[in-house]
Design a protein around this motif. Sequence first.
Motif, short mmCIF file in Angstrom:
data_model
loop_
_atom_site.label_atom_id
_atom_site.label_comp_id
_atom_site.label_asym_id
_atom_site.label_seq_id
_atom_site.Cartn_x
_atom_site.Cartn_y
_atom_site.Cartn_z
N ASN A 168 -28.39 22.72 -1.64
CA ASN A 168 -29.58 23.29 -2.28
C ASN A 168 -29.22 24.54 -3.07
OD1 ASN A 168 -29.12 25.00 -0.01
ND2 ASN A 168 -31.27 25.63 -0.02
N GLU B 65 -37.44 29.54 2.46
CA GLU B 65 -36.02 29.22 2.61
C GLU B 65 -35.69 28.92 4.07
OE1 GLU B 65 -31.62 30.68 1.09
OE2 GLU B 65 -33.32 32.05 0.92
N ALA C 20 -37.35 20.12 -1.44
CA ALA C 20 -36.02 20.23 -0.83
C ALA C 20 -36.03 19.69 0.59
CB ALA C 20 -35.57 21.69 -0.85
N VAL C 21 -37.05 20.04 1.37
CA VAL C 21 -37.14 19.58 2.76
C VAL C 21 -37.25 18.06 2.81
CG1 VAL C 21 -38.57 19.60 4.84
CG2 VAL C 21 -38.10 21.74 3.63
N GLY D 24 -36.19 21.36 -5.74
CA GLY D 24 -37.00 22.40 -5.11
C GLY D 24 -37.25 23.56 -6.04
N VAL E 26 -35.65 25.61 -2.64
CA VAL E 26 -36.37 25.56 -1.37
C VAL E 26 -37.74 24.91 -1.55
CG1 VAL E 26 -35.21 27.67 -0.58
CG2 VAL E 26 -37.42 27.85 -1.73
N ASP F 184 -37.60 27.33 6.18
CA ASP F 184 -37.96 25.93 6.39
C ASP F 184 -36.87 25.00 5.86
OD1 ASP F 184 -40.37 26.35 7.64
OD2 ASP F 184 -41.54 26.31 5.80
N THR F 185 -36.34 25.31 4.68
CA THR F 185 -35.31 24.49 4.07
C THR F 185 -34.02 24.55 4.88
OG1 THR F 185 -36.30 24.91 1.92
CG2 THR F 185 -34.07 24.00 1.93
N THR G 50 -30.64 18.96 -3.95
CA THR G 50 -31.88 18.62 -3.27
C THR G 50 -33.11 18.66 -4.17
OG1 THR G 50 -32.29 20.92 -2.60
CG2 THR G 50 -31.01 19.52 -1.09
N SER H 142 -25.18 25.13 2.12
CA SER H 142 -26.40 25.88 1.83
C SER H 142 -26.15 26.87 0.70
CB SER H 142 -26.90 26.63 3.07
OG SER H 142 -26.14 27.81 3.28
#
Length: 263
Positions: free
Chosen positions: A124, A192, A160-161, A147, A156, A194-195, A145, A101
């Motif tokens: 990310n 962030e 990204a998700v 974002g 994020v 959520d990510t 990722t 992360s």
Amino acid sequence: MLASQRRSAIADLVEREGAVRISELVERLGVSDMTIRRDIDRLSSDGVVERVHGGAVAREGTRRSEEPGFAAKSLLQQAQKRAIARAAADLVEPGSAIGISAGTTTIELARRLVTVPGLTVVTNSLPAAQLLHEAAGPGQTVILTGGVPTPSDALVGPIAVAALESLHVDVLFLGSHGVDAKAGLTTPNLVEADTNRALIRAGLRVCVLADATKWGVVGLGTFGRLDDVDVFITDSGLTPGARRALHEHVGELVVVEPEDDPA
């Protein structure tokens, strides 16, 4: 420039940028290293800035939605972060797939992984991706990722998700703005959060890297419970009460001694 004008300029820079290095101030203001150190000492004693190794940072606010920048955070707890990263690197096997992360402790881990052969890194973190891309070891693969970037250089948001939902890693190495017995792992940035939840879902094992100053800090949003953590790596500054709380919830608690040698 008078001393008062110089200190005012330093305070303005710290307020605007979140952090400033002594070497940068020497170049900008055209004075000696010792003069800058005296100015920072004075500003620190006046409660204007916080003196840290190598420079000064803005004094920590109390707002739970406040997100410090990467430069500001990178000046804090440097020895502790290096020791935590060293312990985390021991958990990485050649040929494995890991997640990293965003964060200033996780970037220290990335620096220690450039020689691990056959490693696949999903991240990310813009700084971690750049570092690993430029110094990639044999057979390494870096997956960024995508974002929207945050002040802490994390990518994020929905892109990204979506990228993380289809990925799986052996171990996720996760930083956290705050850690608390009740609130769990928190961040001031809800997007962030959520990510980070997507990162946790992608990890077979979750390893949190957080120095002792993170304990008791509660950001605006929770993204993980302590019970979700398989390994928690921190430093010896952690209080006995915090150690007991972590022992009750995480799979394994690893406490390291800060490194004296910056190398």
